[in-house]
Enzyme design. Structure first.
Site, PDB file in Angstrom:
ATOM      1  N   SER A 119       0.821  -1.214   0.000  1.00  0.00           N
ATOM      2  CA  SER A 119       0.000   0.000   0.000  1.00  0.00           C
ATOM      3  C   SER A 119       0.846   1.251   0.000  1.00  0.00           C
ATOM      4  CB  SER A 119      -0.832   0.049   1.282  1.00  0.00           C
ATOM      5  OG  SER A 119      -1.766  -0.949   1.312  1.00  0.00           O
ATOM      6  N   HIS A 140      -0.547  -2.443  -7.297  1.00  0.00           N
ATOM      7  CA  HIS A 140      -1.366  -2.130  -6.118  1.00  0.00           C
ATOM      8  C   HIS A 140      -2.855  -2.180  -6.466  1.00  0.00           C
ATOM      9  CE1 HIS A 140      -2.565   1.067  -2.893  1.00  0.00           C
ATOM     10  NE2 HIS A 140      -2.781  -0.153  -2.459  1.00  0.00           N
ATOM     11  N   GLU A 152      -2.896   0.588  -9.286  1.00  0.00           N
ATOM     12  CA  GLU A 152      -1.788   1.546  -9.371  1.00  0.00           C
ATOM     13  C   GLU A 152      -0.538   0.730  -9.712  1.00  0.00           C
ATOM     14  OE1 GLU A 152      -1.495   5.305  -6.360  1.00  0.00           O
ATOM     15  OE2 GLU A 152      -1.468   3.377  -5.402  1.00  0.00           O
ATOM     16  N   ASN A 190      -2.958   6.156  -1.531  1.00  0.00           N
ATOM     17  CA  ASN A 190      -2.955   6.252  -0.067  1.00  0.00           C
ATOM     18  C   ASN A 190      -2.371   7.553   0.457  1.00  0.00           C
ATOM     19  OD1 ASN A 190      -4.384   3.941   0.462  1.00  0.00           O
ATOM     20  ND2 ASN A 190      -2.571   2.670   0.137  1.00  0.00           N
TER      21      ASN A 190
HETATM   22  C1  LIG Z   1      -5.571   0.590   1.557  1.00  0.00           C
HETATM   23  C2  LIG Z   1      -5.122   0.523   0.159  1.00  0.00           C
HETATM   24  O1  LIG Z   1      -3.935   0.265  -0.075  1.00  0.00           O
HETATM   25  C3  LIG Z   1      -5.984   0.829  -1.004  1.00  0.00           C
HETATM   26  C4  LIG Z   1      -7.428   0.527  -0.874  1.00  0.00           C
HETATM   27  O2  LIG Z   1      -7.865  -0.510  -1.256  1.00  0.00           O
HETATM   28  S1  LIG Z   1      -8.345   1.708  -0.161  1.00  0.00           S
HETATM   29  C5  LIG Z   1      -9.994   1.063  -0.198  1.00  0.00           C
HETATM   30  C6  LIG Z   1     -10.617   1.275  -1.546  1.00  0.00           C
HETATM   31  N1  LIG Z   1     -11.945   0.782  -1.489  1.00  0.00           N
HETATM   32  C7  LIG Z   1     -12.986   1.568  -1.221  1.00  0.00           C
HETATM   33  O3  LIG Z   1     -12.859   2.766  -1.072  1.00  0.00           O
HETATM   34  C8  LIG Z   1     -14.297   0.865  -1.107  1.00  0.00           C
HETATM   35  C9  LIG Z   1     -15.422   1.810  -0.773  1.00  0.00           C
HETATM   36  N2  LIG Z   1     -16.657   1.060  -0.670  1.00  0.00           N
HETATM   37  C10 LIG Z   1     -17.379   0.684  -1.769  1.00  0.00           C
HETATM   38  O4  LIG Z   1     -17.027   0.972  -2.907  1.00  0.00           O
HETATM   39  C11 LIG Z   1     -18.635  -0.098  -1.505  1.00  0.00           C
HETATM   40  O5  LIG Z   1     -19.056   0.149  -0.187  1.00  0.00           O
HETATM   41  C12 LIG Z   1     -18.449  -1.650  -1.713  1.00  0.00           C
HETATM   42  C13 LIG Z   1     -18.210  -1.942  -3.202  1.00  0.00           C
HETATM   43  C14 LIG Z   1     -17.329  -2.236  -0.894  1.00  0.00           C
HETATM   44  C15 LIG Z   1     -19.731  -2.345  -1.265  1.00  0.00           C
HETATM   45  O6  LIG Z   1     -20.789  -1.770  -1.967  1.00  0.00           O
HETATM   46  P1  LIG Z   1     -22.254  -1.616  -1.342  1.00  0.00           P
HETATM   47  O7  LIG Z   1     -23.126  -1.095  -2.425  1.00  0.00           O
HETATM   48  O8  LIG Z   1     -22.146  -0.867  -0.058  1.00  0.00           O
HETATM   49  O9  LIG Z   1     -22.634  -3.060  -0.897  1.00  0.00           O
HETATM   50  P2  LIG Z   1     -23.115  -4.306  -1.740  1.00  0.00           P
HETATM   51  O10 LIG Z   1     -24.403  -4.023  -2.459  1.00  0.00           O
HETATM   52  O11 LIG Z   1     -23.102  -5.423  -0.749  1.00  0.00           O
HETATM   53  O12 LIG Z   1     -21.947  -4.536  -2.790  1.00  0.00           O
HETATM   54  C16 LIG Z   1     -21.909  -3.969  -4.084  1.00  0.00           C
HETATM   55  C17 LIG Z   1     -21.308  -5.005  -4.998  1.00  0.00           C
HETATM   56  O13 LIG Z   1     -19.952  -5.297  -4.573  1.00  0.00           O
HETATM   57  C18 LIG Z   1     -19.824  -6.710  -4.304  1.00  0.00           C
HETATM   58  N3  LIG Z   1     -18.916  -6.878  -3.148  1.00  0.00           N
HETATM   59  C19 LIG Z   1     -18.993  -6.260  -1.956  1.00  0.00           C
HETATM   60  N4  LIG Z   1     -17.981  -6.658  -1.166  1.00  0.00           N
HETATM   61  C20 LIG Z   1     -17.253  -7.556  -1.882  1.00  0.00           C
HETATM   62  C21 LIG Z   1     -16.098  -8.311  -1.633  1.00  0.00           C
HETATM   63  N5  LIG Z   1     -15.442  -8.230  -0.460  1.00  0.00           N
HETATM   64  N6  LIG Z   1     -15.629  -9.120  -2.618  1.00  0.00           N
HETATM   65  C22 LIG Z   1     -16.269  -9.217  -3.795  1.00  0.00           C
HETATM   66  N7  LIG Z   1     -17.364  -8.521  -4.101  1.00  0.00           N
HETATM   67  C23 LIG Z   1     -17.854  -7.701  -3.157  1.00  0.00           C
HETATM   68  C24 LIG Z   1     -21.224  -7.172  -3.951  1.00  0.00           C
HETATM   69  O14 LIG Z   1     -21.365  -8.546  -4.205  1.00  0.00           O
HETATM   70  C25 LIG Z   1     -22.074  -6.325  -4.902  1.00  0.00           C
HETATM   71  O15 LIG Z   1     -22.069  -6.888  -6.183  1.00  0.00           O
HETATM   72  P3  LIG Z   1     -23.363  -6.656  -7.171  1.00  0.00           P
HETATM   73  O16 LIG Z   1     -23.453  -5.193  -7.425  1.00  0.00           O
HETATM   74  O17 LIG Z   1     -23.000  -7.453  -8.363  1.00  0.00           O
HETATM   75  O18 LIG Z   1     -24.529  -7.188  -6.423  1.00  0.00           O
HETATM   76  N1  LIG Z   2      -6.451  -4.110   3.251  1.00  0.00           N
HETATM   77  C1  LIG Z   2      -6.513  -3.309   2.195  1.00  0.00           C
HETATM   78  O1  LIG Z   2      -7.514  -2.613   1.985  1.00  0.00           O
HETATM   79  C2  LIG Z   2      -5.372  -3.242   1.259  1.00  0.00           C
HETATM   80  C3  LIG Z   2      -4.146  -3.807   1.573  1.00  0.00           C
HETATM   81  N2  LIG Z   2      -3.106  -3.742   0.683  1.00  0.00           N
HETATM   82  C4  LIG Z   2      -1.825  -4.341   1.018  1.00  0.00           C
HETATM   83  O2  LIG Z   2      -1.924  -5.741   0.788  1.00  0.00           O
HETATM   84  C5  LIG Z   2      -1.075  -6.455   1.701  1.00  0.00           C
HETATM   85  C6  LIG Z   2      -1.903  -7.476   2.458  1.00  0.00           C
HETATM   86  O3  LIG Z   2      -2.958  -6.815   3.136  1.00  0.00           O
HETATM   87  P1  LIG Z   2      -4.263  -7.599   3.625  1.00  0.00           P
HETATM   88  O4  LIG Z   2      -4.622  -8.654   2.652  1.00  0.00           O
HETATM   89  O5  LIG Z   2      -5.242  -6.574   4.002  1.00  0.00           O
HETATM   90  O6  LIG Z   2      -3.689  -8.299   4.952  1.00  0.00           O
HETATM   91  P2  LIG Z   2      -4.191  -9.621   5.710  1.00  0.00           P
HETATM   92  O7  LIG Z   2      -3.728  -9.477   7.114  1.00  0.00           O
HETATM   93  O8  LIG Z   2      -5.650  -9.853   5.420  1.00  0.00           O
HETATM   94  O9  LIG Z   2      -3.402 -10.800   4.948  1.00  0.00           O
HETATM   95  C7  LIG Z   2      -2.021 -10.987   4.958  1.00  0.00           C
HETATM   96  C8  LIG Z   2      -1.756 -12.480   4.761  1.00  0.00           C
HETATM   97  O10 LIG Z   2      -0.376 -12.715   4.522  1.00  0.00           O
HETATM   98  C9  LIG Z   2       0.027 -13.791   5.363  1.00  0.00           C
HETATM   99  N3  LIG Z   2       1.477 -13.754   5.571  1.00  0.00           N
HETATM  100  C10 LIG Z   2       2.173 -13.055   6.501  1.00  0.00           C
HETATM  101  N4  LIG Z   2       3.493 -13.289   6.343  1.00  0.00           N
HETATM  102  C11 LIG Z   2       3.612 -14.146   5.301  1.00  0.00           C
HETATM  103  C12 LIG Z   2       4.726 -14.770   4.657  1.00  0.00           C
HETATM  104  N5  LIG Z   2       5.968 -14.557   5.072  1.00  0.00           N
HETATM  105  N6  LIG Z   2       4.481 -15.593   3.596  1.00  0.00           N
HETATM  106  C13 LIG Z   2       3.221 -15.819   3.161  1.00  0.00           C
HETATM  107  N7  LIG Z   2       2.133 -15.253   3.754  1.00  0.00           N
HETATM  108  C14 LIG Z   2       2.337 -14.434   4.804  1.00  0.00           C
HETATM  109  C15 LIG Z   2      -0.786 -13.618   6.603  1.00  0.00           C
HETATM  110  O11 LIG Z   2      -0.772 -14.771   7.393  1.00  0.00           O
HETATM  111  P3  LIG Z   2      -0.993 -14.606   9.012  1.00  0.00           P
HETATM  112  O12 LIG Z   2      -2.329 -14.008   9.214  1.00  0.00           O
HETATM  113  O13 LIG Z   2      -0.828 -16.024   9.469  1.00  0.00           O
HETATM  114  O14 LIG Z   2       0.129 -13.687   9.475  1.00  0.00           O
HETATM  115  C16 LIG Z   2      -2.145 -13.307   5.982  1.00  0.00           C
HETATM  116  O15 LIG Z   2      -2.815 -14.493   5.574  1.00  0.00           O
HETATM  117  C17 LIG Z   2      -0.403  -5.394   2.575  1.00  0.00           C
HETATM  118  O16 LIG Z   2       0.831  -5.035   2.009  1.00  0.00           O
HETATM  119  C18 LIG Z   2      -1.388  -4.217   2.477  1.00  0.00           C
HETATM  120  O17 LIG Z   2      -0.782  -2.977   2.703  1.00  0.00           O
HETATM  121  C19 LIG Z   2      -3.231  -3.154  -0.554  1.00  0.00           C
HETATM  122  C20 LIG Z   2      -4.437  -2.618  -0.935  1.00  0.00           C
HETATM  123  C21 LIG Z   2      -5.582  -2.585  -0.037  1.00  0.00           C
END
Ligand SMILES: CC(=O)CC(=O)SCCNC(=O)CCNC(=O)[C@H](O)C(C)(C)COP(=O)(O)OP(=O)(O)OC[C@H]1O[C@@H](n2cnc3c(N)ncnc32)[C@H](O)[C@@H]1OP(=O)(O)O
Ligand SMILES: NC(=O)C1=CN([C@@H]2O[C@H](COP(=O)(O)OP(=O)(O)OC[C@H]3O[C@@H](n4cnc5c(N)ncnc54)[C@H](OP(=O)(O)O)[C@@H]3O)[C@@H](O)[C@H]2O)C=CC1
Length: 283
Positions: A119, A140, A152, A190
């Site tokens: 991330s 990403h 990304e 992010n």
């Molecule tokens: C941290 C990082 O490094 C980067 C990041 O990822 S930051 C996070 C980026 N993501 C976001 O910002 C997500 C923001 N949230 C959303 O877009 C929406 O709330 C959401 C798509 C997650 C859910 O949408 P919603 O309308 O509230 O709920 P819901 O109707 O249950 O879901 C919409 C659709 O997404 C699907 N969906 C929801 N969660 C899902 C999941 N975990 N996996 C697969 N599909 C999923 C649902 O099945 C549904 O599909 P249909 O339209 O075909 O029925």
């Molecule tokens: N959460 C998010 O919304 C997003 C996350 N990311 C990035 O994706 C990555 C994973 O995040 P996320 O999936 O949320 O995290 P989770 O905690 O859901 O999953 C991480 C997984 O990796 C496993 N793991 C840890 N160490 C090892 C290893 N050495 N070899 C193999 N597997 C290992 C963990 O096992 P255990 O639990 O046993 O430690 C766990 O199953 C991070 O870099 C995060 O920043 C990117 C975009 C969005």
């Protein structure tokens, strides 16, 4: 090079989503994790989502079987020896990630591209621990991976155009839209998203409003699909804290300081949806 076989390292929420979209797009996929429990959970979550999609009529039963047939599980990272691309999606920790990249560098064939779903961590630094920095790149994905259209693609200092183009073409085959981003802390997504989430946590910490009301402000006032605190719980509060630390350390500006309440929740094991409790409780 055209990618045919991939390994996804880490079967958590991101790794399982990434494995699913690759398998549904016709790639041969090995999903790897350290424990059998994590692998089984990852596979179960993929099966659950595919079954839901069949029920909704989004895909057929045959599409589901094809996707599952493209997917295999492995507890042995050496199985990456047969892969053209590896996407690492393990915990957001530089020490753990660099150990895995050193191992991947040893076991994968020389042509293989090593991508990280990090991330926020510097791709150049991850690449530097391998003997193939030109083939290391950030790929990403956004959460939930099957739904969000964006990838990304982050170029490290030494990433070649050829590596970039192969990964961009692979993202297109996954039906995703990619953007090219340079290697800065938090990249683009992010760097923009996490300060907003951190500010929302400060607002709770300072008693500006309740978590529910802050989320309502952003949902109904700004049309965000989720409020920032609900989104923080969804991403994982540990991941949010790691990202804020990378922004704070990497950019050296106090405006990125992680909120003490975020630290406290992570210390308490309140990691959000995945642990059952964060700003909200999940059953
Ligand atoms: C941290 C990082 O490094 C980067 C990041 O990822 S930051 C996070 C980026 N993501 C976001 O910002 C997500 C923001 N949230 C959303 O877009 C929406 O709330 C959401 C798509 C997650 C859910 O949408 P919603 O309308 O509230 O709920 P819901 O109707 O249950 O879901 C919409 C659709 O997404 C699907 N969906 C929801 N969660 C899902 C999941 N975990 N996996 C697969 N599909 C999923 C649902 O099945 C549904 O599909 P249909 O339209 O075909 O029925
Ligand atoms: N959460 C998010 O919304 C997003 C996350 N990311 C990035 O994706 C990555 C994973 O995040 P996320 O999936 O949320 O995290 P989770 O905690 O859901 O999953 C991480 C997984 O990796 C496993 N793991 C840890 N160490 C090892 C290893 N050495 N070899 C193999 N597997 C290992 C963990 O096992 P255990 O639990 O046993 O430690 C766990 O199953 C991070 O870099 C995060 O920043 C990117 C975009 C969005």
């Amino acid at each position: 090079m055209s990618v045919k076989k991939v390994m996804i390292v880490g079967a958590g929420q991101m790794g399982s989503g990434i494995a699913q979209v690759f398998a549904q797009s016709g790639f041969q996929v090995i999903l790897n994790d350290v424990t059998e429990d994590a692998l089984n959970k990852g596979k179960a979550s993929i099966e659950k989502i595919l079954t839901k999609d069949v029920t909704k009529g989004k895909i057929t039963e045959e599409d589901k079987s094809k996707a599952l047939n493209n997917l295999s599980l492995s507890g042995n990272i050496a199985d990456a020896a047969s892969c053209d691309l590896v996407v690492e999606a393990i915990v957001e920790n530089m020490d753990v990630k660099t150990k895995v990249f050193q191992e991947l560098d040893r076991v994968t064939p020389p042509h293989a591209i090593l991508a990280s779903n990090t991330s926020s961590l510097p791709i150049t630094e991850i690449a530097a621990v391998t003997n193939r920095p030109e083939k290391v790149i950030g790929m990403h994905f956004m959460n939930p991976v099957p739904v969000m259209k964006l990838v990304e693609i982050i170029r490290g200092l030494q990433t070649t155009d050829e590596t970039y183009e192969t990964v961009a073409e692979t993202a297109e085959r996954l039906n995703k839209t990619s953007v090219e981003v340079n290697d800065f802390p938090g990249f683009a997504a992010n760097r923009i998203l996490l300060p907003m989430i951190n500010e929302a946590i400060y607002a709770v910490y300072e008693g500006v409003a309740s978590p529910e009301d802050i989320d309502t402000v952003m949902k109904l006032g700004m049309n965000h699909p989720m409020g920032p605190l609900q989104l923080a719980d969804f991403i994982g509060l540990d991941t949010c804290l790691y990202i804020m630390e990378v922004l704070h350390d990497g950019l050296g500006d106090s405006k990125y300081r992680p909120c003490p309440l975020l630290r406290k929740y992570v210390k308490a094991g309140w990691l959000g949806k995945k642990s059952g409790r964060g700003f909200y409780e999940y059953t």
